[in-house]
Motif scaffolding. Structure first.
Motif, PDB file in Angstrom:
ATOM      1  N   GLN A  69       0.825  -1.215   0.000  1.00 11.18           N
ATOM      2  CA  GLN A  69       0.000   0.000   0.000  1.00 11.18           C
ATOM      3  C   GLN A  69       0.858   1.263   0.000  1.00 11.18           C
ATOM      4  OE1 GLN A  69      -3.158   0.035   2.919  1.00 11.18           O
ATOM      5  NE2 GLN A  69      -3.615  -2.135   2.645  1.00 11.18           N
ATOM      6  N   ILE A  70       1.920   1.259   0.768  1.00  7.78           N
ATOM      7  CA  ILE A  70       2.791   2.435   0.844  1.00  7.78           C
ATOM      8  C   ILE A  70       3.510   2.668  -0.480  1.00  7.78           C
ATOM      9  CG2 ILE A  70       4.908   3.321   1.911  1.00  7.78           C
ATOM     10  CD1 ILE A  70       3.938   1.965   4.530  1.00  7.78           C
ATOM     11  N   CYS A  71       4.037   1.595  -1.071  1.00  7.89           N
ATOM     12  CA  CYS A  71       4.763   1.735  -2.343  1.00  7.89           C
ATOM     13  C   CYS A  71       3.821   2.142  -3.477  1.00  7.89           C
ATOM     14  CB  CYS A  71       5.466   0.427  -2.689  1.00  7.89           C
ATOM     15  SG  CYS A  71       6.850   0.030  -1.602  1.00  7.89           S
ATOM     16  N   ALA A  72       2.572   1.693  -3.408  1.00  8.51           N
ATOM     17  CA  ALA A  72       1.606   2.053  -4.454  1.00  8.51           C
ATOM     18  C   ALA A  72       1.322   3.550  -4.457  1.00  8.51           C
ATOM     19  CB  ALA A  72       0.307   1.267  -4.255  1.00  8.51           C
ATOM     20  N   ARG A  73       1.421   4.181  -3.300  1.00 11.14           N
ATOM     21  CA  ARG A  73       1.197   5.625  -3.217  1.00 11.14           C
ATOM     22  C   ARG A  73       2.354   6.417  -3.814  1.00 11.14           C
ATOM     23  NH1 ARG A  73      -0.725   6.529   3.076  1.00 11.14           N
ATOM     24  NH2 ARG A  73      -2.757   5.490   2.961  1.00 11.14           N
ATOM     25  N   TYR A  89       9.052 -14.434   2.367  1.00 18.28           N
ATOM     26  CA  TYR A  89       8.666 -13.059   2.642  1.00 18.28           C
ATOM     27  C   TYR A  89       9.489 -12.086   1.820  1.00 18.28           C
ATOM     28  CZ  TYR A  89       6.194 -14.888   6.740  1.00 18.28           C
ATOM     29  OH  TYR A  89       5.343 -15.569   7.567  1.00 18.28           O
ATOM     30  N   VAL A  90      10.760 -12.420   1.613  1.00 14.94           N
ATOM     31  CA  VAL A  90      11.644 -11.532   0.861  1.00 14.94           C
ATOM     32  C   VAL A  90      11.152 -11.362  -0.561  1.00 14.94           C
ATOM     33  CG1 VAL A  90      13.980 -11.245  -0.030  1.00 14.94           C
ATOM     34  CG2 VAL A  90      13.631 -12.061   2.300  1.00 14.94           C
ATOM     35  N   TYR A  91      10.792 -12.465  -1.205  1.00 17.42           N
ATOM     36  CA  TYR A  91      10.343 -12.391  -2.590  1.00 17.42           C
ATOM     37  C   TYR A  91       9.037 -11.596  -2.703  1.00 17.42           C
ATOM     38  CZ  TYR A  91      13.531 -16.340  -2.442  1.00 17.42           C
ATOM     39  OH  TYR A  91      14.607 -17.155  -2.214  1.00 17.42           O
ATOM     40  N   THR A  92       8.126 -11.845  -1.786  1.00 14.94           N
ATOM     41  CA  THR A  92       6.859 -11.118  -1.785  1.00 14.94           C
ATOM     42  C   THR A  92       7.090  -9.626  -1.565  1.00 14.94           C
ATOM     43  OG1 THR A  92       5.752 -13.062  -0.887  1.00 14.94           O
ATOM     44  CG2 THR A  92       4.568 -10.979  -0.744  1.00 14.94           C
ATOM     45  N   ALA A  93       8.016  -9.315  -0.674  1.00 16.03           N
ATOM     46  CA  ALA A  93       8.322  -7.911  -0.398  1.00 16.03           C
ATOM     47  C   ALA A  93       8.926  -7.222  -1.607  1.00 16.03           C
ATOM     48  CB  ALA A  93       9.267  -7.808   0.794  1.00 16.03           C
ATOM     49  N   LEU A  94       9.779  -7.921  -2.342  1.00 15.48           N
ATOM     50  CA  LEU A  94      10.339  -7.362  -3.570  1.00 15.48           C
ATOM     51  C   LEU A  94       9.236  -7.001  -4.545  1.00 15.48           C
ATOM     52  CD1 LEU A  94      13.412  -9.665  -4.334  1.00 15.48           C
ATOM     53  CD2 LEU A  94      13.474  -7.222  -3.847  1.00 15.48           C
ATOM     54  N   GLN A  95       8.300  -7.911  -4.720  1.00 16.16           N
ATOM     55  CA  GLN A  95       7.195  -7.654  -5.637  1.00 16.16           C
ATOM     56  C   GLN A  95       6.318  -6.505  -5.147  1.00 16.16           C
ATOM     57  OE1 GLN A  95       5.780 -11.828  -5.673  1.00 16.16           O
ATOM     58  NE2 GLN A  95       6.043 -11.747  -7.878  1.00 16.16           N
ATOM     59  N   ALA A  96       6.228  -6.358  -3.826  1.00 22.41           N
ATOM     60  CA  ALA A  96       5.424  -5.270  -3.262  1.00 22.41           C
ATOM     61  C   ALA A  96       6.080  -3.916  -3.472  1.00 22.41           C
ATOM     62  CB  ALA A  96       5.200  -5.510  -1.766  1.00 22.41           C
ATOM     63  N   GLY A  97       7.389  -3.908  -3.720  1.00 26.67           N
ATOM     64  CA  GLY A  97       8.083  -2.649  -3.983  1.00 26.67           C
ATOM     65  C   GLY A  97       9.131  -2.265  -2.966  1.00 26.67           C
ATOM     66  N   ALA A  98       9.440  -3.157  -2.021  1.00 24.25           N
ATOM     67  CA  ALA A  98      10.443  -2.840  -1.005  1.00 24.25           C
ATOM     68  C   ALA A  98      11.808  -2.589  -1.640  1.00 24.25           C
ATOM     69  CB  ALA A  98      10.548  -3.973   0.011  1.00 24.25           C
ATOM     70  N   SER A  99      12.556  -1.665  -1.056  1.00 26.41           N
ATOM     71  CA  SER A  99      13.876  -1.315  -1.587  1.00 26.41           C
ATOM     72  C   SER A  99      15.022  -1.951  -0.805  1.00 26.41           C
ATOM     73  CB  SER A  99      14.062   0.209  -1.568  1.00 26.41           C
ATOM     74  OG  SER A  99      13.183   0.825  -2.474  1.00 26.41           O
ATOM     75  N   GLY A 100      14.708  -2.727   0.213  1.00 23.74           N
ATOM     76  CA  GLY A 100      15.787  -3.356   0.959  1.00 23.74           C
ATOM     77  C   GLY A 100      15.283  -4.153   2.141  1.00 23.74           C
ATOM     78  N   PHE A 101      16.225  -4.817   2.808  1.00 24.08           N
ATOM     79  CA  PHE A 101      15.907  -5.688   3.930  1.00 24.08           C
ATOM     80  C   PHE A 101      16.966  -5.534   5.007  1.00 24.08           C
ATOM     81  CE2 PHE A 101      14.515  -7.394  -0.037  1.00 24.08           C
ATOM     82  CZ  PHE A 101      13.192  -7.715   0.200  1.00 24.08           C
ATOM     83  N   LEU A 102      16.522  -5.592   6.254  1.00 25.12           N
ATOM     84  CA  LEU A 102      17.437  -5.567   7.378  1.00 25.12           C
ATOM     85  C   LEU A 102      17.070  -6.679   8.339  1.00 25.12           C
ATOM     86  CD1 LEU A 102      17.631  -1.780   8.361  1.00 25.12           C
ATOM     87  CD2 LEU A 102      19.452  -3.132   7.331  1.00 25.12           C
TER      88      LEU A 102
END
Length: 226
Positions: A69-73, A89-102
């Motif tokens: 939702q945040i990346c879509a905005r 979760y990492v793969y799903t997050a990539l598709q959602a638009g995340a720019s990184g992981f910690l």
């Protein structure tokens, strides 16, 4: 103006610890904390945060849906917080638009560096990690059969930009691509920037995702030839 950050984690001590570390930096301001995904999405909308640090697992709305939702905005970059190095979760997050992981046990200096790097428009993962993540993702059966058919955006890429995208997808750094092409790193940086702009992608991680999902590159390929 400082980098505005929203920190979202359902564990109060983790959330407060991250916020304290970031708020102590002269160029970073934690503008809100959130205990779940719904609060995170609301906080980002209310504050116009530059960066959202989101725990993957949160009540009411998990971090993955919050990231989507945040990346879509647009306007806010997302970094996911996770206990695991590599999982679905990492793969799903990539598709959602995340720019990184910690990882949640990240060192203080690495946390601060990550926020600055992502705010600067770069992906957080090192090329070697990007390659490992994406190739595991790309080995899924539905990706293995994909055939690359350039869309209108991809058709704008020059031959050299297309080759740059292929090498990015295989985890090469700018320096390694420069050596491959026998050009300067500055030239490669220009090619990468052109690829991202023409394909409307946030950063090099999403360029890698695009390369695999479009069928331009398949897992296991080693040369720059598709």
């Amino acid at each position: 103006m400082g980098i505005k950050v929203v920190v979202a984690d359902d564990q109060e001590l983790v959330r407060a610890g991250f916020a304290m570390i970031l708020d102590a930096q002269p160029d970073i301001e934690v503008v809100a904390e959130a205990a779940n995904g719904l609060e995170a999405v609301e906080a980002v909308g209310r504050t116009g945060a530059d960066i959202a640090l989101l725990d993957v697992r949160m009540p009411q709305l998990d971090g993955l849906e919050a990231a989507r939702q945040i990346c879509a905005r647009g306007g806010t970059r997302v970094v996911m917080l996770t206990t695991f190095d590599i999982d679905d979760y990492v793969y799903t997050a990539l598709q959602a638009g995340a720019s990184g992981f910690l990882l949640k046990d990240v060192r203080r200096d690495d946390l601060v560096h990550a926020v600055r790097v992502v705010h600067g428009g770069e992906a957080l993962l090192a090329p070697s990690v990007t390659k490992r993540l994406i190739e595991q993702f790309a080995r899924r059966p539905e990706r293995a059969a994909a055939v690359f058919t350039p869309d209108a955006a991809a058709a704008q890429l020059t031959a050299r930009e297309l080759e740059t995208l292929k090498l990015l997808a295989r985890g090469l750094s700018n320096a390694e691509i420069a050596a491959e092409f026998v050009v300067s790193e500055h030239t490669v940086k220009t090619h990468v920037g052109n690829v991202l702009a023409k394909l409307h992608l946030r950063d090099r991680i999403h360029a890698v995702v695009y390369a695999y999902e479009s069928g331009l590159v398949h897992a296991g390929q080693r040369s720059a030839e598709a």
